[in-house]
Each structure stands twice: as C-alpha cells, then as structure tokens.
Design a protein around this motif. Structure first.
Motif, mmCIF file in Angstrom:
data_model
loop_
_atom_site.group_PDB
_atom_site.id
_atom_site.type_symbol
_atom_site.label_atom_id
_atom_site.label_comp_id
_atom_site.label_asym_id
_atom_site.label_seq_id
_atom_site.Cartn_x
_atom_site.Cartn_y
_atom_site.Cartn_z
ATOM 1 N N LEU A 7 0.836 -1.192 0.000
ATOM 2 C CA LEU A 7 0.000 0.000 0.000
ATOM 3 C C LEU A 7 0.874 1.246 0.000
ATOM 4 O O LEU A 7 2.027 1.226 0.432
ATOM 5 N N GLY A 8 0.295 2.309 -0.527
ATOM 6 C CA GLY A 8 0.988 3.583 -0.583
ATOM 7 C C GLY A 8 0.949 4.302 0.742
ATOM 8 O O GLY A 8 0.214 3.925 1.667
ATOM 9 N N HIS A 9 1.718 5.378 0.829
ATOM 10 C CA HIS A 9 1.865 6.083 2.104
ATOM 11 C C HIS A 9 0.546 6.659 2.597
ATOM 12 O O HIS A 9 0.232 6.575 3.797
ATOM 13 N N ASP A 10 -0.238 7.272 1.710
ATOM 14 C CA ASP A 10 -1.494 7.894 2.143
ATOM 15 C C ASP A 10 -2.461 6.855 2.696
ATOM 16 O O ASP A 10 -3.102 7.078 3.736
ATOM 17 N N ALA A 11 -2.587 5.714 2.010
ATOM 18 C CA ALA A 11 -3.458 4.647 2.503
ATOM 19 C C ALA A 11 -2.933 4.090 3.819
ATOM 20 O O ALA A 11 -3.706 3.766 4.728
ATOM 21 N N PHE A 12 -1.622 3.978 3.933
ATOM 22 C CA PHE A 12 -1.000 3.467 5.154
ATOM 23 C C PHE A 12 -1.346 4.342 6.358
ATOM 24 O O PHE A 12 -1.645 3.834 7.450
ATOM 25 N N MET A 13 -1.331 5.653 6.191
ATOM 26 C CA MET A 13 -1.622 6.556 7.303
ATOM 27 C C MET A 13 -3.059 6.408 7.809
ATOM 28 O O MET A 13 -3.367 6.740 8.955
ATOM 29 N N ARG A 14 -3.938 5.880 6.953
ATOM 30 C CA ARG A 14 -5.348 5.673 7.346
ATOM 31 C C ARG A 14 -5.635 4.225 7.729
ATOM 32 O O ARG A 14 -6.792 3.844 7.898
ATOM 33 N N PRO A 19 -8.261 -3.978 10.983
ATOM 34 C CA PRO A 19 -6.882 -3.870 10.497
ATOM 35 C C PRO A 19 -5.937 -4.910 11.094
ATOM 36 O O PRO A 19 -4.951 -5.286 10.454
ATOM 37 N N TYR A 20 -6.196 -5.378 12.322
ATOM 38 C CA TYR A 20 -5.322 -6.398 12.908
ATOM 39 C C TYR A 20 -5.385 -7.704 12.130
ATOM 40 O O TYR A 20 -4.409 -8.459 12.091
ATOM 41 N N ARG A 21 -6.526 -7.966 11.494
ATOM 42 C CA ARG A 21 -6.652 -9.195 10.704
ATOM 43 C C ARG A 21 -5.723 -9.180 9.499
ATOM 44 O O ARG A 21 -5.282 -10.232 9.040
ATOM 45 N N LEU A 22 -5.435 -7.998 8.973
ATOM 46 C CA LEU A 22 -4.517 -7.900 7.838
ATOM 47 C C LEU A 22 -3.174 -8.545 8.176
ATOM 48 O O LEU A 22 -2.595 -9.267 7.370
ATOM 49 N N LEU A 63 -1.006 -0.047 16.314
ATOM 50 C CA LEU A 63 -1.224 -1.150 15.375
ATOM 51 C C LEU A 63 0.106 -1.755 14.925
ATOM 52 O O LEU A 63 0.216 -2.966 14.726
ATOM 53 N N LEU A 64 1.131 -0.906 14.789
ATOM 54 C CA LEU A 64 2.417 -1.354 14.257
ATOM 55 C C LEU A 64 3.388 -1.825 15.331
ATOM 56 O O LEU A 64 4.472 -2.306 15.002
#
Length: 228
Positions: A115-122, A129-132, A157-158
């Motif tokens: 994923l790109g940076h903008d999508a990553f920030m969201r 998101p934890y399932r990802l 999350l990270l």
C-alpha cells in the motif's frame, strides 16, 4: 545447481497491490515492476476495487477498469490483473481478498499486501486492520520527503511489527511490516489524468500506449459537455 534447488524449495512470494486504477497509469505499473525486483516476487496481483469503502466511486465501470489494467500489464512477467473483488456485493474489503489469496497459495506462502503512504496513514480506519497482519505481511511504499509522525492508533497497530529488510520480512508468512523506497517514485496522478481527458488535453507518456489508445477510442473520462 544448489542455487536453483534453494530457489525451488523456498516458499512462494505473492503480493497484492490494490486500488481503484481509475485509470491505471505508468506510475502504478512501474511501481509493480520495481516491487517485483525488490521483493523477489513470484507473482504480484493487481486487484481493482469494485467499490472502495474509503474513496469516492470510480468514474467508469469495473469492466472498463479491468480491461485497461490488462492492456497496461500486457505480457509483463509476474503481473496479474485480478478481478476477484468484482464478484462480491458491497464494498471491497482487503482482508477478504487476502483471505482468498491465502487459501489459494497456502499457509507457507509469503503473502504481502502493498500500500501507498497515504493509505497506510489511514490504516486504523480500515475494517479489522489487525486481521490484515494475521493474513499477510505489509509493505509500505514510503515517501522519503514525508516526516510527519504516525497517529497514535497507527503506532499501536504497528507495535513490534516493523522489520529492517526484505530477508526479515520473508522470514514469516505474515505479521510484519517493511517500509520500502522505490527507485523511480513516479509522481503521476490519476486525478490529473482524468481532468486532462475530460478537457481533451494530452495524456501522452502518463499512460501505456495501449491504455491511452483505448481511452481515446472509447471516449472514456471525456466530459459530457464536450463534442465527441
């Protein structure tokens, strides 16, 4: 001979690059090729979203965006135009796509969501998101000029997931995150391409030639107020 045996026995490396691809352009495709090289991928699935939960609806039909993506990929080895999200009703959730890819390639495969940076920030705004991370590793196409701190929800999350290199990322089938800077970083905007097409301006060298020809021949993204 030993090198070929080692390559044959290593787990497959499969990545997913999602997006609206509205339309696909040279920035998308060059990034895909550079991701293949940097990560040593066997296949990279480019997955157009039927309807993204976090973005406006695409301007043209899913079938048209898929046709353009196939034209853009052409015969590039390892790139796959993947239409699986078009068969679902409702919004396109990435976790569902990753689950299907995990089932297809098996538990040992190194499955990667790009994923790109903008999508990553969201990312905390995404559904579950934890399932990802339970399904895949994540690779963020970093922006070296962007130094804003991560929101607290993203930092949580990270926590404990970031690794420093490709070898560390590939040590596990899922659960890690790598920030990756690509060589080209082509600053091409699909929004600007759509504007240019609507106004009848040139999009030469922003799109693959086959994509440009198809768009112009079928009048896609043309303003309805302009004569055809």
């Amino acid at each position: 001979m030993a090198r070929f045996v080692a390559e044959a026995s290593r787990p497959r490396r499969i990545a997913m690059l999602g997006g609206t691809f509205d339309p696909v352009h040279l920035g998308h495709l060059r990034s895909a090729v550079e991701l293949q090289e940097a990560l040593g991928l066997d296949h990279l699935h480019m997955v157009p979203a039927a309807r993204s939960p976090l973005r406006d609806s695409p301007q043209i039909a899913p079938e048209e965006r898929l046709a353009l993506l196939r034209l853009g990929i052409g015969d590039t080895p390892g790139l796959v135009a993947d239409a699986r999200e078009f068969g679902r009703s409702g919004p396109s959730y990435t976790a569902d796509t990753l689950a299907e890819l995990r089932d297809a390639y098996g538990e040992a495969a190194r499955l990667i969501m790009v994923l790109g940076h903008d999508a990553f920030m969201r990312l905390p705004e995404w559904r579950d998101p934890y399932r990802l991370f339970e399904l895949a590793n994540l690779v963020v196409i970093d922006r070296p000029d962007h130094e804003a701190p991560s929101p607290q929800a993203l930092a949580e999350l990270l926590s404990g997931r970031e690794v420093d290199g490709v070898a560390d990322l590939m040590a596990s089938p899922h659960g890690h995150l790598l920030r990756l800077t690509l060589p080209s970083r082509m600053a091409i905007s699909a929004t600007e391409i759509r504007r240019r097409l609507a106004e009848g301006e040139s999009v030469r060298y922003l799109l693959p030639e086959a994509v440009e020809s198809h768009l112009l021949a079928h009048g896609l993204y043309r303003s309805r107020s302009r004569p055809r």
